[in-house]
Scaffold this active site. Structure first.
Site, PDB file in Angstrom:
ATOM      1  N   LYS A  65     -23.807  40.118 -72.970  1.00 57.86           N
ATOM      2  CA  LYS A  65     -24.254  39.120 -71.985  1.00 57.86           C
ATOM      3  C   LYS A  65     -23.191  39.017 -70.892  1.00 57.86           C
ATOM      4  O   LYS A  65     -21.991  38.977 -71.199  1.00 57.86           O
ATOM      5  CB  LYS A  65     -24.437  37.771 -72.687  1.00 57.86           C
ATOM      6  CG  LYS A  65     -25.057  36.673 -71.816  1.00 57.86           C
ATOM      7  CD  LYS A  65     -25.210  35.357 -72.614  1.00 57.86           C
ATOM      8  CE  LYS A  65     -25.982  34.308 -71.838  1.00 57.86           C
ATOM      9  NZ  LYS A  65     -26.135  33.045 -72.596  1.00 57.86           N
ATOM     10  N   SER A 140     -30.907  31.263 -72.240  1.00 59.78           N
ATOM     11  CA  SER A 140     -30.283  31.887 -71.108  1.00 59.78           C
ATOM     12  C   SER A 140     -29.964  33.371 -71.321  1.00 59.78           C
ATOM     13  O   SER A 140     -29.789  34.100 -70.347  1.00 59.78           O
ATOM     14  CB  SER A 140     -28.982  31.156 -70.752  1.00 59.78           C
ATOM     15  OG  SER A 140     -28.062  31.209 -71.830  1.00 59.78           O
ATOM     16  N   SER A 164     -30.162  29.338 -76.599  1.00 64.76           N
ATOM     17  CA  SER A 164     -30.123  30.461 -75.653  1.00 64.76           C
ATOM     18  C   SER A 164     -30.095  31.839 -76.281  1.00 64.76           C
ATOM     19  O   SER A 164     -30.260  32.828 -75.582  1.00 64.76           O
ATOM     20  CB  SER A 164     -28.930  30.326 -74.711  1.00 64.76           C
ATOM     21  OG  SER A 164     -29.174  29.321 -73.762  1.00 64.76           O
TER      22      SER A 164
END
Lengths: 486, 476
Positions: A65, A140, A164
């Site tokens: 990420k 997210s 997330s």
């Protein structure tokens, strides 16, 4: 395409079916080829073909990420503010994977600073669901979910402040794991709500989750909060549970769902678990308290975010917009560098901390958080694991501005209950269980803080049983991926 | 109309540690700008604070010497504001749970002693150093993250003299306990003074002014004296007193308005989530206590009561910790406390001042001094020789006093037989003086002694020689 698990890829590497370099290049090429459709990758990384050794992760490519600092690689957080920012330090979890000779090949799209559940809060726009690219991945950690679900890499890292990791995993039909707070070091992970943040893992089977978690976790001198417990060997100690367990669900939570498809899936889940010899127990919690969850989450996460993001002034790093004086320059830099949505969240945080409001918002939020913790403590005295559907709906079609109608309770409680795991510091895994009209649906399993090994052992049992036989509509998602990205 | 002056003081004091409060980068005052900086100090995204244990020990020591109640659950808060010297956009401090509360120190105003309360001691981190120029500002991040304690007094000081004494006493204590350099001129101890006036007898506090960043004890006194005049004038002329932040201008010796305090700044304090509440072990609290030497006031008492020094001498020694350390060391070898003090204050300080040497760098070691003094008192060497030996110690960089005495043949002749030989020789050659003495002229002794010194090259023990000579003279 190498749509294989970590252990399968390792076999290929050890048998010289493919070299480390070839594998990483091919995976990177897959990403490049699919990214037009998925919009999941922010940057591709130049990599070194590290040697295959005793570590199960050696030579295995993965996606990170773009919220985890990686030295000499752009770490942008999908934010205008940090679009050119190259850290000179590493996140500990990145170091830990590098020490295993795992190979980072790309950094993935996200809601900036982890603020969002849609992946729409990104300068690159949303990452798309491999099962239907009109639909979102959720956020997210949307990009990481998409690339694992598309089969480009066996695993990817995300971070989970509210849901997330788990929710994008659910929407994309893969496994999502959020460890107990402090199990993985947060050093170098751009913070959102520090007391809730925790790096987690996307993969397509329990083994892979355990292998990656074993590498990631452990006390880190750079993260004081991680020093409270010892390193765990999640894969080494992974053993499918073989004892009857007490598995609970909170009736008031389940009642807040209004999607019949999901409710039927949940009935099947209970039957299935029961058929495995587990004892299903109905539990209760005040609906008012459940309803508070979302507000408490927003007050605490966004209050912490106001200070966590106060470093973004453009003075010593990041986007710098010069104006007539320092103060105006800070305002101009933040105004341009942060998205409207992020600013709205920071405003919520700032208002919650304002002297006049603090007692009624931030302090009250902390008190209700304690109340929630105490309530869950009681529930965990009665059961080993808590179950619930992940969300009231499948992934949303953002491209066509789809709005899925649902009741207030479904919207407030059912769609947000995964964040309760973060509020109490517990561990949670989401496992996809159903496929309806080509869209995956998933269930959430949660165990009390620091019972990560126990939860993984349970997940292994769950997975093993489905590998043998489907149960009604519950199917195995072991190494399942979107065969065709449309 | 006379006013009562009400003064409270906030002190920021840099702690003596090798590394910063929450990062491993070095603390160094003299280092080139922006060399002691890492990503944590710069507040870069994802970095986290790691608590410096030594800084906590130093703060604990401060709590001990100020008689504070100690909160053994260490908790921190974030104080949020935007300013270029604050990289994270917040300062980690202790708003809700200070490590120390409810303490005091005693100040000695000569005529009277007074307790000044210390409300709070909190652990926090320093900001970067800004240097302003006409159209630009330079930032030195070296200071950013330096461990600090904030020491907040109550409002019980009533004059500039008390305020100055408070700061000086506290400063000396911090230096003694090795908590801080506490150098005001270098900024390792910084003072903000809050001052207000009220009519005598009034319970209500007046409107207060804060004077920022005073950099010496004498400036504290001057600034307060100026402020008393300024505020009295405003009150007496019935003008409105505003709450202000001011600074002291050394050239004009005036305080100058920096900003009006319109309402209180909202720092949006909230708990620091990255440092979970940490229990300070009892052992750490106890061990930090053991590190503390005698405090200046206690040392003064010891010198006066146990060593029988007068208050003036005792104060001279106590006020300079290096001198006191040297003196204490010397006194651990010999109990000639007064004589050692006399030598240090006269000979010692004169030499150090003249040559601009710190006593820590003096060649003569405390044990050698103690030995020299002892030999002098025992009559082995004369006071004149004491001086010679000190010179030789410095010239030859040699602390072996016995070998110096031997080498330079300075041992006094103290055996009776040898001295009597000299006496008899002199008496035989100076019959007239002997006669004079016997006729009642005491001064003749001086002449005879002088002669004895001369032929013995000054090596006879003067005291003993004097006794023996008188005895011999009275014999015949």
């Amino acid at each position: 395409m190498h749509k294989k698990t970590i252990l399968e890829l390792r076999e290929d590497l050890l048998n010289n079916k493919i070299s480390v370099e070839q594998l990483a290049i091919e995976c990177q090429n897959d990403l490049k080829q699919l990214n037009d459709k998925l919009n999941a990758i922010n940057n591709y990384c130049d990599f070194q073909a590290l040697e295959v050794n005793d570590s199960l992760l050696s030579g295995i490519p993965y996606v990170m990420k773009d919220l985890v600092a990686t030295k000499d690689y752009l770490t942008t957080s999908s934010s205008m503010m940090l679009n050119d920012f190259v850290p000179q330090y590493n996140g500990t979890i990145y170091n830990n994977l590098s020490n295993e000779n795992a190979i980072m090949i790309a950094k993935s799209n996200l809601d900036e600073y982890g603020m969002g559940g849609t992946n729409l809060n990104s300068i690159h726009g949303m990452s798309c669901n491999p099962y239907d690219t009109n639909k979102g991945t959720g956020g997210s950690s949307g990009g990481s979910a998409a690339v694992v679900a598309a089969g480009c890499v066996p695993f990817a890292l995300g971070t989970d402040t509210g849901d997330s990791v788990r929710k994008p995993a659910a929407y994309c039909g893969i496994y999502g794991y959020k460890p107990s707070w402090t199990v993985n070091s947060r050093y170098g992970v751009y913070p959102y709500g520090s007391s809730l943040d925790q790096p987690g893992v996307f993969a397509r089977c329990v083994d892979d989750i355990a292998i990656v978690m074993e590498a990631l976790n452990g006390p880190d001198p750079l993260d004081m909060s991680s020093l409270v417990h010892e390193k765990e060997y999640f894969y080494k100690n992974l053993k499918a549970n073989d004892k009857p367990l007490k598995i609970g669900y909170i009736k008031e939570l389940i009642d807040s769902f209004d999607n019949e498809i999901v409710l039927n899936q949940f009935e099947e889940l209970k039957e299935f678990l029961s058929s495995l010899g587990h004892n299903i127990i109905e539990l209760h919690m005040s609906k008012d308290l459940l309803r508070c969850g979302r507000g408490v989450y927003h007050v605490i996460a966004n209050s912490e975010a106001t200070s966590n993001l106060a470093n973004l002034t453009g003075i010593d790093f990041g986007l710098q917009i010069l104006d007539k004086d320092v103060k105006q320059s800070i305002i101009a830099s933040r105004n341009k560098g942060l998205s409207k949505y992020t600013k709205a969240r920071l405003l919520i945080g700032a208002l919650s901390l304002k002297e006049a409001n603090k007692e009624n918002y931030f302090e009250k939020g902390k008190k209700i958080r304690t109340l929630i913790i105490n309530n869950f403590d009681k529930l965990f005295n009665e059961v080993d694991i808590l179950i619930a559907p992940c969300a009231n709906s499948r992934a949303v079609d953002y491209k066509n501005n789809e709005v899925i109608p649902m009741s207030d309770d479904a919207n407030i409680i059912a769609e947000n209950h995964l964040s309760l795991t973060n509020l109490i510091g517990a561990c949670g895994i989401t496992i996809p269980t159903h496929m309806v009209d080509g869209y995956p649906y998933a269930m959430s399993f949660m165990a009390k803080p620091y019972h990560d090994q126990f939860l993984l052992n349970f997940a292994k049992e769950f997975e093993n049983n489905l590998l043998e036989n489907n149960y009604k509509n519950i199917i195995s998602f072991y190494n399942k991926y979107a065969e065709e990205v449309k | 109309m006379n006013f009562e002056v009400v003064i409270g003081i906030e002190i920021h004091c840099e702690l003596k540690t090798k590394t910063k409060m929450f990062s491993g980068s070095k603390v160094g005052f003299d280092d080139a700008p922006n060399t002691n900086v890492n990503e944590i100090d710069l507040g870069m995204p994802g970095t986290l604070p790691s608590l410096n244990k030594r800084a906590v020990e130093q703060a604990l020591k401060a709590c001990h010497i100020f008689h504070m109640d100690i909160d053994q659950v260490l908790r921190f808060d974030r104080k949020c504001y935007f300013y270029p010297d604050l990289t994270k956009g917040y300062q980690i401090t202790q708003n809700d749970y200070p490590i120390g509360t409810n303490g005091y120190i005693e100040i000695d105003m000569d005529d009277y002693k007074k307790r000044i309360g210390i409300d709070r001691v909190v652990i926090e981190e320093d900001t970067a150093k800004l240097t302003h120029f006409d159209d630009y500002t330079l930032i030195d991040y070296n200071r950013c993250g330096t461990p600090l304690i904030e020491i907040i007094s109550d409002a019980s000081m009533r004059s500039a003299k008390e305020a100055a004494k408070y700061v000086n006493t506290l400063r000396t204590m911090l230096v003694y306990a090795d908590i801080s350099d506490a150098k005001m001129e270098e900024g390792s101890l910084r003072c903000d003074v809050n001052i207000s006036l009220r009519p005598f007898g009034s319970e209500k506090y007046g409107v207060k002014t804060e004077i920022k960043n005073l950099n010496s004890v004498s400036n504290i006194e001057k600034a307060i004296d100026f402020e008393i005049k300024r505020q009295s004038k405003i009150i007496l002329s019935n003008e409105k007193m505003d709450s202000e932040t001011r600074r002291f201008d050394e050239n004009s010796k005036q305080t100058i308005l920096m900003r009006k305090k319109d309402g209180v700044i909202d720092y949006r304090f909230h708990s620091e989530p990255n440092i979970i509440p940490t229990l300070i072990a009892d052992e750490l609290v106890e061990n930090s206590k053991k590190e503390i030497p005698l405090m200046p006031a206690e040392l003064l008492e010891k010198y006066i009561n146990d060593y029988q020094l007068n208050k003036v001498d005792a104060n001279i020694i106590v006020n300079d910790q290096d001198l006191a350390n040297y003196y204490n060391k010397a006194c651990s070898y010999s109990n000639n406390y007064q004589q050692i003090a006399n030598w240090l204050i006269s000979e010692g300080l004169a030499y150090l001042n003249k040559n601009e040497i710190n006593i820590k760098d003096m060649i003569l070691k405390p044990e050698a001094l103690a030995h020299m003094i002892e030999l002098n008192i025992d009559g082995v060497i004369s006071s004149k020789q004491l001086k010679q030996i000190f010179n030789i110690v410095n010239e030859e960089n040699n602390n072996d006093i016995d070998s110096i005495i031997k080498k330079h043949n300075m041992m006094m002749i103290s055996d009776k037989e040898s001295i009597l030989k000299f006496i008899n020789q002199v008496m035989d050659n100076n019959m007239q003086s002997v006669e004079d003495y016997r006729n009642g002229n005491d001064r003749a002794i001086k002449h005879l002694l002088g002669q004895i010194m001369k032929i013995s090259h000054g090596q006879v023990n003067p005291k003993l020689t004097n006794q023996l000579l008188i005895k011999e003279l009275n014999k015949k």
